[in-house]
Design a protein around this motif. Structure first.
Motif, short mmCIF file in Angstrom:
data_model
loop_
_atom_site.label_atom_id
_atom_site.label_comp_id
_atom_site.label_asym_id
_atom_site.label_seq_id
_atom_site.Cartn_x
_atom_site.Cartn_y
_atom_site.Cartn_z
N PHE A 15 1.04 -1.12 0.17
CA PHE A 15 0.12 0.06 0.10
C PHE A 15 1.00 1.13 -0.33
O PHE A 15 1.50 1.30 1.12
N CYS A 16 0.76 2.18 -0.61
CA CYS A 16 1.85 3.46 -0.92
C CYS A 16 0.53 4.36 -1.56
O CYS A 16 0.42 4.24 -3.14
N PRO A 17 0.26 5.09 -1.51
CA PRO A 17 -0.72 6.52 -1.10
C PRO A 17 -0.37 7.05 -2.45
O PRO A 17 -0.83 7.59 -3.33
N LEU A 18 0.99 6.98 -2.51
CA LEU A 18 1.67 8.21 -4.39
C LEU A 18 1.62 7.14 -5.20
O LEU A 18 1.14 7.68 -5.82
N ALA A 19 1.74 6.44 -5.36
CA ALA A 19 1.09 5.21 -6.60
C ALA A 19 -0.09 5.53 -6.43
O ALA A 19 -0.61 5.12 -7.49
N ILE A 20 -0.59 5.31 -5.74
CA ILE A 20 -2.71 5.07 -6.21
C ILE A 20 -2.46 6.29 -6.86
O ILE A 20 -3.45 6.73 -7.13
#
Length: 66
Positions: free
Chosen positions: A48-53
Motif C-alpha cells: 500500500f503506497c498512497p503516492l502510487a495510488i
C-alpha cells in the motif's frame, strides 16, 4: 517513467530535502525523514503506497511493484 521509479524518486528527493532542512533550518525536519522511511518500509510489506495510488489515477504506467 513507471510508478515504481517515480515513487523512488519522490522518496529520495524528500529524504534529501528534509536532511538539508534539518542541517540549515531545524533538526525537527529529521522527523519527516523518519516518516518517509517508515512509509517505505510499510509499503514494502503491505504493497500500500498512497503516492502510487495517486500516480495510477493520473495515468502513469504501472511498474512491477505497484
Amino acid at each position: 517513467m513507471s510508478i515504481d521509479r517515480l515513487v523512488m524518486a519522490f522518496a529520495g528527493s524528500f529524504v534529501l530535502i528534509s536532511l538539508a532542512l534539518a542541517h540549515w533550518h531545524s533538526p525537527n525536519w529529521l522527523w519527516f525523514t523518519a516518516f518517509v522511511g517508515a512509509n517505505l518500509l510499510q509499503a514494502s510489506f503491505s504493497g500500500f503506497c498512497p503516492l502510487a495510488i495517486i500516480l495510477k489515477k493520473l495515468g502513469v504506467k504501472s511498474g512491477c511493484a505497484f
